[in-house]
Write a protein that holds these residues in place. Structure first.
Motif, PDB file in Angstrom:
ATOM      1  N   ALA A 290      10.884  23.526  29.684  1.00  0.00           N
ATOM      2  CA  ALA A 290      11.924  23.864  30.661  1.00  0.00           C
ATOM      3  C   ALA A 290      13.320  23.828  30.050  1.00  0.00           C
ATOM      4  O   ALA A 290      14.196  24.591  30.464  1.00  0.00           O
ATOM      5  N   THR A 291      13.544  22.954  29.081  1.00  0.00           N
ATOM      6  CA  THR A 291      14.876  22.823  28.487  1.00  0.00           C
ATOM      7  C   THR A 291      15.149  23.845  27.384  1.00  0.00           C
ATOM      8  O   THR A 291      16.274  23.941  26.899  1.00  0.00           O
ATOM      9  N   SER A 292      14.179  24.626  27.026  1.00  0.00           N
ATOM     10  CA  SER A 292      14.312  25.584  25.930  1.00  0.00           C
ATOM     11  C   SER A 292      15.140  26.808  26.336  1.00  0.00           C
ATOM     12  O   SER A 292      14.948  27.371  27.417  1.00  0.00           O
ATOM     13  N   PHE A 293      16.010  27.233  25.441  1.00  0.00           N
ATOM     14  CA  PHE A 293      16.784  28.452  25.666  1.00  0.00           C
ATOM     15  C   PHE A 293      15.859  29.647  25.857  1.00  0.00           C
ATOM     16  O   PHE A 293      16.101  30.502  26.717  1.00  0.00           O
ATOM     17  N   THR A 294      14.790  29.721  25.083  1.00  0.00           N
ATOM     18  CA  THR A 294      13.891  30.868  25.203  1.00  0.00           C
ATOM     19  C   THR A 294      13.179  30.885  26.561  1.00  0.00           C
ATOM     20  O   THR A 294      12.884  31.962  27.084  1.00  0.00           O
ATOM     21  N   THR A 295      12.915  29.722  27.132  1.00  0.00           N
ATOM     22  CA  THR A 295      12.352  29.667  28.484  1.00  0.00           C
ATOM     23  C   THR A 295      13.365  30.209  29.482  1.00  0.00           C
ATOM     24  O   THR A 295      13.027  31.026  30.338  1.00  0.00           O
ATOM     25  N   TRP A 296      14.614  29.740  29.376  1.00  0.00           N
ATOM     26  CA  TRP A 296      15.659  30.246  30.273  1.00  0.00           C
ATOM     27  C   TRP A 296      15.768  31.768  30.151  1.00  0.00           C
ATOM     28  O   TRP A 296      15.819  32.481  31.154  1.00  0.00           O
ATOM     29  N   ARG A 297      15.787  32.268  28.924  1.00  0.00           N
ATOM     30  CA  ARG A 297      15.943  33.706  28.703  1.00  0.00           C
ATOM     31  C   ARG A 297      14.771  34.484  29.303  1.00  0.00           C
ATOM     32  O   ARG A 297      14.957  35.536  29.921  1.00  0.00           O
ATOM     33  N   SER A 298      13.570  33.961  29.165  1.00  0.00           N
ATOM     34  CA  SER A 298      12.400  34.611  29.746  1.00  0.00           C
ATOM     35  C   SER A 298      12.500  34.651  31.272  1.00  0.00           C
ATOM     36  O   SER A 298      12.272  35.700  31.894  1.00  0.00           O
ATOM     37  N   LEU A 299      12.847  33.530  31.859  1.00  0.00           N
ATOM     38  CA  LEU A 299      12.911  33.461  33.322  1.00  0.00           C
ATOM     39  C   LEU A 299      14.078  34.253  33.900  1.00  0.00           C
ATOM     40  O   LEU A 299      13.919  34.979  34.881  1.00  0.00           O
ATOM     41  N   CYS A 300      15.251  34.086  33.301  1.00  0.00           N
ATOM     42  CA  CYS A 300      16.460  34.662  33.895  1.00  0.00           C
ATOM     43  C   CYS A 300      16.749  36.083  33.427  1.00  0.00           C
ATOM     44  O   CYS A 300      17.319  36.871  34.190  1.00  0.00           O
ATOM     45  N   ARG A 301      16.373  36.430  32.247  1.00  0.00           N
ATOM     46  CA  ARG A 301      16.611  37.799  31.775  1.00  0.00           C
ATOM     47  C   ARG A 301      15.373  38.674  31.976  1.00  0.00           C
ATOM     48  O   ARG A 301      15.448  39.712  32.610  1.00  0.00           O
ATOM     49  N   ASP A 302      14.255  38.231  31.464  1.00  0.00           N
ATOM     50  CA  ASP A 302      13.052  39.062  31.546  1.00  0.00           C
ATOM     51  C   ASP A 302      12.504  39.139  32.975  1.00  0.00           C
ATOM     52  O   ASP A 302      12.037  40.197  33.400  1.00  0.00           O
ATOM     53  N   GLN A 303      12.546  38.013  33.708  1.00  0.00           N
ATOM     54  CA  GLN A 303      11.997  37.980  35.066  1.00  0.00           C
ATOM     55  C   GLN A 303      13.069  38.097  36.149  1.00  0.00           C
ATOM     56  O   GLN A 303      12.759  38.057  37.339  1.00  0.00           O
ATOM     57  N   ALA A 304      14.334  38.172  35.744  1.00  0.00           N
ATOM     58  CA  ALA A 304      15.473  38.396  36.649  1.00  0.00           C
ATOM     59  C   ALA A 304      15.667  37.284  37.694  1.00  0.00           C
ATOM     60  O   ALA A 304      16.153  37.542  38.790  1.00  0.00           O
ATOM     61  N   LEU A 305      15.307  36.057  37.332  1.00  0.00           N
ATOM     62  CA  LEU A 305      15.594  34.936  38.228  1.00  0.00           C
ATOM     63  C   LEU A 305      17.054  34.524  38.071  1.00  0.00           C
ATOM     64  O   LEU A 305      17.659  34.704  37.016  1.00  0.00           O
ATOM     65  N   THR A 306      17.598  33.936  39.110  1.00  0.00           N
ATOM     66  CA  THR A 306      18.915  33.318  39.005  1.00  0.00           C
ATOM     67  C   THR A 306      18.736  31.949  38.365  1.00  0.00           C
ATOM     68  O   THR A 306      17.610  31.422  38.297  1.00  0.00           O
ATOM     69  N   ASN A 307      19.821  31.350  37.923  1.00  0.00           N
ATOM     70  CA  ASN A 307      19.721  29.997  37.379  1.00  0.00           C
ATOM     71  C   ASN A 307      19.105  29.034  38.398  1.00  0.00           C
ATOM     72  O   ASN A 307      18.187  28.281  38.043  1.00  0.00           O
TER      73      ASN A 307
END
Length: 138
Positions: A106-123
């Motif tokens: 959960a703390t990984s930048f790549t996880t954030w990028r996958s969720l928020c960029r690839d899957q279009a979730l908000t923070n």
């Protein structure tokens, strides 16, 4: 005087010296939160805010990790370990290896990028998803 991140490679500064939203996350503030899920939620919101603000730089850092000098890589790894330690310390012992892995993910930048960029979730949506995932691991 501002402390530069990654040996002066970027204009980002530590939270103690910056007043902008691009300040690095401050895990010492998370430590004051006793409830483990609330600590995780606050910590992830802080990390994800930073990831969004510093996305371009962090993308390049991830891409060029092999070329970053060892002392700078070691400092980044120590920071990552500190974040993980603070976010998992509120749970009672014994440590749950699955929960540790989920928090690390959960703390990984790549996880954030996958969720928020690839899957279009908000923070906030990404924080809710990761907090819910961790909560299921008793």
């Amino acid at each position: 005087m501002a402390t530069r991140v990654h040996g002066g490679c970027t204009p980002y500064t530590t939270a103690s010296t910056a007043s902008t939203s691009s300040a690095l996350p401050a895990p010492e503030k998370w430590s004051a939160i006793e409830d483990p899920l609330e600590r995780l939620r606050v910590g992830l919101a802080d990390l994800y805010r930073f990831y969004r603000d510093a996305e371009q730089m962090l993308t390049l850092v991830a891409r060029d990790a092999h070329a970053i000098p060892q002392p700078i890589r070691a400092a980044r790894e120590a920071t990552t370990k500190q974040h993980l330690a603070v976010l998992t310390a509120a749970w009672p012992p014994p440590a749950n290896p699955l929960r540790q892995a989920a928090v690390a993910h959960a703390t990984s930048f790549t996880t954030w990028r996958s969720l928020c960029r690839d899957q279009a979730l908000t923070n906030p949506q990404a924080v809710d998803l990761m907090t819910t995932l961790v909560q299921t691991l008793h």
